[in-house]
Design a protein around this motif. Structure first.
Motif, short mmCIF file in Angstrom:
data_model
loop_
_atom_site.label_atom_id
_atom_site.label_comp_id
_atom_site.label_asym_id
_atom_site.label_seq_id
_atom_site.Cartn_x
_atom_site.Cartn_y
_atom_site.Cartn_z
N VAL A 129 10.00 -4.62 10.64
CA VAL A 129 10.01 -4.05 9.30
C VAL A 129 8.75 -3.24 9.06
O VAL A 129 7.64 -3.65 9.45
N THR A 130 8.93 -2.09 8.42
CA THR A 130 7.81 -1.32 7.87
C THR A 130 7.87 -1.43 6.36
O THR A 130 8.91 -1.15 5.76
N LEU A 131 6.77 -1.83 5.74
CA LEU A 131 6.68 -1.88 4.29
C LEU A 131 5.91 -0.68 3.78
O LEU A 131 4.83 -0.35 4.30
N ILE A 132 6.47 -0.01 2.79
CA ILE A 132 5.79 1.08 2.09
C ILE A 132 5.62 0.62 0.65
O ILE A 132 6.60 0.24 0.00
N GLY A 133 4.40 0.60 0.15
CA GLY A 133 4.18 0.10 -1.19
C GLY A 133 3.32 1.02 -2.01
O GLY A 133 2.46 1.73 -1.48
N SER A 134 3.55 1.00 -3.31
CA SER A 134 2.78 1.81 -4.24
C SER A 134 2.02 0.91 -5.20
O SER A 134 2.60 0.01 -5.82
N SER A 135 0.71 1.11 -5.31
CA SER A 135 -0.13 0.41 -6.28
C SER A 135 0.02 -1.11 -6.13
O SER A 135 -0.33 -1.67 -5.11
N LEU A 136 0.55 -1.80 -7.14
CA LEU A 136 0.70 -3.25 -7.04
C LEU A 136 1.72 -3.61 -5.96
O LEU A 136 1.60 -4.65 -5.33
N GLY A 137 2.69 -2.73 -5.73
CA GLY A 137 3.63 -2.95 -4.63
C GLY A 137 2.93 -2.89 -3.29
O GLY A 137 3.28 -3.63 -2.35
N ALA A 138 1.92 -2.02 -3.17
CA ALA A 138 1.14 -1.93 -1.94
C ALA A 138 0.28 -3.18 -1.77
O ALA A 138 0.12 -3.69 -0.65
#
Length: 218
Positions: free
Chosen positions: A65-74
């Motif tokens: 799996v590759t996770l891509i997250g933004s701000s709090l998601g990161a």
């Protein structure tokens, strides 16, 4: 490889970045899973709940799996990868490292007192376009993650705006400086006078997509 995108705080799978990236992946016939981290209950959101929700999405057959997250998601993605070897790669967009230290001092003392003692604080939610009450448990839970050492050597690419006033780029610089497996790309936005837009990186999405595609070899 499976790709999962984690949206930011008080955001949703319909955010500008989420929609842009999902369409970009789709043009290459690659699926991008975007869970709704609100879970129809933004009032009781916590980092722990987000981690549990995304962990349940990891393929049972061991697919990487590759996770891509933004701000709090990161921030959530980085902590999730710490104990899940199935996660092979991270792309973090303006990750909210140290976010309590940046956010809480901006609240008035009276707001903090009310939140801690009455239980809820009204937070503007961008999808709902209105304020929603968030329980103080969010802060209590987040404190457990603020001081944790993230030492698993997951190949990571961070993209962060140089003029970000919500989460200063120094947070990402500090994180990358002690982790040789982390690459930091500093982005220059055209909107330095608009803090939320700068943090959202919406005007540099083409650059972000190019960096994601190259890093993920898709």
């Amino acid at each position: 490889m499976r790709f999962i995108y984690l949206h930011g705080f008080a955001s949703s799978p319909e955010s500008a970045k989420a929609v842009y990236l999902q369409k970009a992946f789709a043009r290459l016939n690659v699926s991008l899973t975007i869970p709704d981290l609100n879970q129809d209950d933004f009032n009781h959101l916590t980092i722990s709940r987000q981690i549990s929700q995304v962990a349940a999405l990891l393929p049972l057959d061991g697919t990487p799996v590759t996770l891509i997250g933004s701000s709090l998601g990161a921030f959530t993605a980085a902590h999730l990868a710490q104990n899940n070897p199935q996660i092979k790669r991270l792309v973090l967009l303006a990750p909210a490292f140290g976010f309590l230290g940046h956010w809480l001092p901006k609240l008035e003392a009276e707001q903090l007192y009310q939140w801690r003692n009455e239980g809820y604080l009204d937070i503007y939610h961008y999808r709902e376009q209105r304020t929603l009450p968030l329980h103080y448990q969010f802060v209590e839970d987040a404190r457990h993650y603020e001081g944790l050492e993230l030492g698993r050597q997951v190949p990571t690419r961070i993209l962060h705006g140089c003029d970000d006033e919500v989460i200063p780029i120094m947070a990402s610089r500090d994180y990358a400086s002690t982790r040789p497996w982390v690459e930091l790309i500093e982005l220059h936005s055209d909107a330095p006078l608009e803090p939320l837009r700068e943090h959202g990186l919406r005007d540099v999405m083409a650059l972000i997509w190019a960096a994601v595609r190259e890093f993920c070899s898709i």
